[in-house]
Motif scaffolding. Sequence first.
Motif, PDB file in Angstrom:
ATOM      1  N   ALA A  52     -28.625  92.661 -10.037  1.00 28.96           N
ATOM      2  CA  ALA A  52     -28.996  92.484 -11.442  1.00 28.96           C
ATOM      3  C   ALA A  52     -28.788  93.767 -12.238  1.00 28.96           C
ATOM      4  O   ALA A  52     -28.297  93.745 -13.364  1.00 28.96           O
ATOM      5  CB  ALA A  52     -30.444  92.035 -11.546  1.00 28.96           C
ATOM      6  N   VAL A  53     -29.172  94.889 -11.644  1.00 31.89           N
ATOM      7  CA  VAL A  53     -29.084  96.146 -12.378  1.00 31.89           C
ATOM      8  C   VAL A  53     -27.659  96.695 -12.361  1.00 31.89           C
ATOM      9  O   VAL A  53     -27.196  97.305 -13.309  1.00 31.89           O
ATOM     10  CB  VAL A  53     -30.056  97.182 -11.785  1.00 31.89           C
ATOM     11  N   GLY A  54     -26.965  96.457 -11.270  1.00 36.50           N
ATOM     12  CA  GLY A  54     -25.620  96.991 -11.141  1.00 36.50           C
ATOM     13  C   GLY A  54     -25.646  98.390 -10.556  1.00 36.50           C
ATOM     14  O   GLY A  54     -26.708  98.983 -10.393  1.00 36.50           O
ATOM     15  N   LEU A  55     -24.457  98.903 -10.247  1.00 35.82           N
ATOM     16  CA  LEU A  55     -24.406 100.200  -9.582  1.00 35.82           C
ATOM     17  C   LEU A  55     -23.953 101.284 -10.545  1.00 35.82           C
ATOM     18  O   LEU A  55     -23.241 102.202 -10.192  1.00 35.82           O
ATOM     19  CB  LEU A  55     -23.457 100.134  -8.394  1.00 35.82           C
ATOM     20  N   GLY A  56     -24.365 101.155 -11.806  1.00 37.45           N
ATOM     21  CA  GLY A  56     -23.916 102.091 -12.827  1.00 37.45           C
ATOM     22  C   GLY A  56     -24.301 103.521 -12.532  1.00 37.45           C
ATOM     23  O   GLY A  56     -23.467 104.414 -12.508  1.00 37.45           O
ATOM     24  N   SER A  57     -25.579 103.774 -12.308  1.00 36.62           N
ATOM     25  CA  SER A  57     -25.980 105.161 -12.119  1.00 36.62           C
ATOM     26  C   SER A  57     -26.892 105.283 -10.911  1.00 36.62           C
ATOM     27  O   SER A  57     -27.571 104.326 -10.517  1.00 36.62           O
ATOM     28  CB  SER A  57     -26.697 105.672 -13.364  1.00 36.62           C
ATOM     29  N   ARG A  58     -26.893 106.465 -10.349  1.00 39.11           N
ATOM     30  CA  ARG A  58     -27.705 106.721  -9.186  1.00 39.11           C
ATOM     31  C   ARG A  58     -29.188 106.586  -9.529  1.00 39.11           C
ATOM     32  O   ARG A  58     -29.986 106.074  -8.753  1.00 39.11           O
ATOM     33  CB  ARG A  58     -27.394 108.138  -8.692  1.00 39.11           C
ATOM     34  N   VAL A  59     -29.546 107.050 -10.736  1.00 40.30           N
ATOM     35  CA  VAL A  59     -30.950 106.996 -11.152  1.00 40.30           C
ATOM     36  C   VAL A  59     -31.440 105.560 -11.191  1.00 40.30           C
ATOM     37  O   VAL A  59     -32.494 105.228 -10.657  1.00 40.30           O
ATOM     38  CB  VAL A  59     -31.121 107.639 -12.549  1.00 40.30           C
ATOM     39  N   ASP A  60     -30.649 104.690 -11.799  1.00 38.47           N
ATOM     40  CA  ASP A  60     -31.057 103.290 -11.876  1.00 38.47           C
ATOM     41  C   ASP A  60     -31.137 102.674 -10.492  1.00 38.47           C
ATOM     42  O   ASP A  60     -32.028 101.891 -10.202  1.00 38.47           O
ATOM     43  CB  ASP A  60     -30.074 102.496 -12.744  1.00 38.47           C
ATOM     44  N   PHE A  61     -30.171 103.039  -9.647  1.00 39.53           N
ATOM     45  CA  PHE A  61     -30.166 102.520  -8.286  1.00 39.53           C
ATOM     46  C   PHE A  61     -31.459 102.919  -7.584  1.00 39.53           C
ATOM     47  O   PHE A  61     -32.106 102.111  -6.925  1.00 39.53           O
ATOM     48  CB  PHE A  61     -28.946 103.077  -7.557  1.00 39.53           C
TER      49      PHE A  61
END
Lengths: 418, 306
Positions: A52-61
């Motif tokens: 759902a969030v995607g692998l855009g940024s390490r922080v979000d991951f």
Amino acid sequence: MAKTPIPDVPPEAAGPGGLLSENIMHFGRVLRRAGLPIGPGQVLAALNAVEAVGLGSRVDFYWTLYSVFVNRRDQRDLFDQAFHIFWRNPDILERMMQIMLPDAGGAQQSAEDAEEISRRLAEALNPNQDGGDDNEEGEEEITFDATLTWSAGEVLGDKDFEKMSSEEIRDALDAIRRMRLPIMEVPTRRFRAHPSGGRIDMRRSLRAALRSGSDYIPLMKRKRRTRHPPLVIICDISGSMERYSRMMLHFMHAITNDRDRVHTFLFGTRLTNVTRYLRYKDVDAALERVGEAVVDWSGGTRIGHSVHEFNQNWSRRVLTQGAVTVLISDGLDRDEGTGLALEMERLHKSCRRLIWLNPLLRYEGFEPKSVGIRAILPHVDEFRTIHNLDSMRDLTRVLGAETPRNMESMARWRSAAA
Amino acid sequence: MTAIPNTVDEAEALLRSGDYLPNRSLATALYLSLSLGRPLFLEGEAGVGKTEIAKVLSETLGRRLLRLQCYEGLDVTTAVYEWNYPRQMVEIRMSEAAGDRDRGALEADLFSDNFLIKRPLLQALEPDEAGAPVLLIDELDRTDEPFEAFLLEVLSDFQVTIPELGTITAETPPLVIITSNRTREIHDALKRRCFYHWVDYPSAERELEILKVKAPGTAEALSEEVVGFVHKLRDMDLFKLPGVAETIDWAHALTQLDCLSLDPEMVNDTLGTLLKYQDDIQKIEGSEASRLLNEVKSQIAAAGAA
């Protein structure tokens, strides 16, 4: 580190599904081995969340996995470390390597909490490690030590608890195991059906009217449910209490396994919550865990400091819903009662009843002379001895009654302490 | 009406548009809970803005806010539904007088929607024109274990069963936010079904930002001093540390008193808005307060000079 299940491919390189999902599963397993309660359900939830969030940024991951895997505040550090190691952050990996080196064994014994967690994590990351591992041997030794203490206690049984022989001690322990402690019941806000209850149960009345088909509505009654309040035990295990602490532990184990909502704390120079260890059914297993968890056996006493710790960190979590608190201590304080009166006052104000059990009280000519004792006495509702089986049984009567039984003797103690 | 956010950034922007300044981890947890339809479990000290999140969410999304305040002994009749007994009695009496209905019809009438009093949990399952409502279950730690167990069932299936009416299921599950002050540990089984977030005290910069939004009338220099002082207090050994709510209250109070810069006297006079325990106030009042204040002022001066 050869057998460590660290992924070969960094997650950023892999697309959703495939390797990434495998890695997330492995990550979940590492966390589980490190002690977080993670099942397949969470791993699936994590996969969905990452998708759902995607692998855009390490922080979000990071925060995505965090919100799925972490559900208690004290798991944060463990998760943080595991994340950075597993998903490759060279800096922290280096630090971890150092902790995992053999010579860490010495530091581990005096362990800071953070290092302790890291060691757990290191083991979780590397479960099949065998041979040449000082860490594990170190741990063996600690366990062994603890059991030794206990069996040594067994031999020295006739040393006290009213000068019992070891056989008598065993009998006493048996008696303690069978002891049941009824705490007084207090009314709750829930109701149950009762033929002579004080309130009308409208719901059941109407149902009954429709069922019976007659012209009147039979009145059904209900009554308040009662329930025992939570019990919190804070027990002194310092040097001066040494002769009693073993008996007390058996006693606390019996109480903890007899009912729900019991919280147990031990203190010498610092406070340890041992509730979870005492829940083991087998008393020896339980005491062994306690022995591992507590580091300040038979040392000095810092009552004020320990009660302060309790007030700060635990009172608001365990003293809700009108808890009864039992303090087991001889009141001999290394800190000469610094700040003790204030902390006892706070403790007294936070609970329904505060009962102080002091083994010194069995001496005929006991007088509340020491600074610590005089600081505590004004703030307790009940002051009793606990040095033999009878006094333990007496305690059941005290806990069973709603109001203090010996107001007079309390008044006498207080004036003696003033 | 705003749409459900599609990215973490949008979730953050959504809260910001409602004057709530979240950090990244909160925005992530919120986004996940919204997009995957699982409850958001917020834990933290009192006064860090847990309840506020639900309010802001309902406002910015234009959804209805249903609030269930928990307390000990909370049960189905106050949380889910209750039959309107007085009306039922009247209905029975009237049908007797009119003699127009037989037993079966009467029973069906008595236990129909008309006589049902809906409480927050049931209301949350009903369809709403504006979209599924925001369900705030506030201070869950105040209730007892039996209710928690009941909640488990509601939150996993979003349905409740009323014996007389049957099972009621939500078409679209509500957006659930659960808060807890951690006066008791909530059972793992419940937490497992939620996204967990520990709401911490904000950093000084963020708190300054919050003050700007929430207490816009406060002079800038004063805000800086207020935040600096509160952060000093949070490093102290106090029984109850001041939360964000207290910071905002204090800023309001000081502005009301036409204060442009903190002085020791003013701090002593208004300490009651920050600290709520007499022991804590005693500890800080007087020399300790002026010491902290001096530290704050010199820090601000140093930062200004740099």
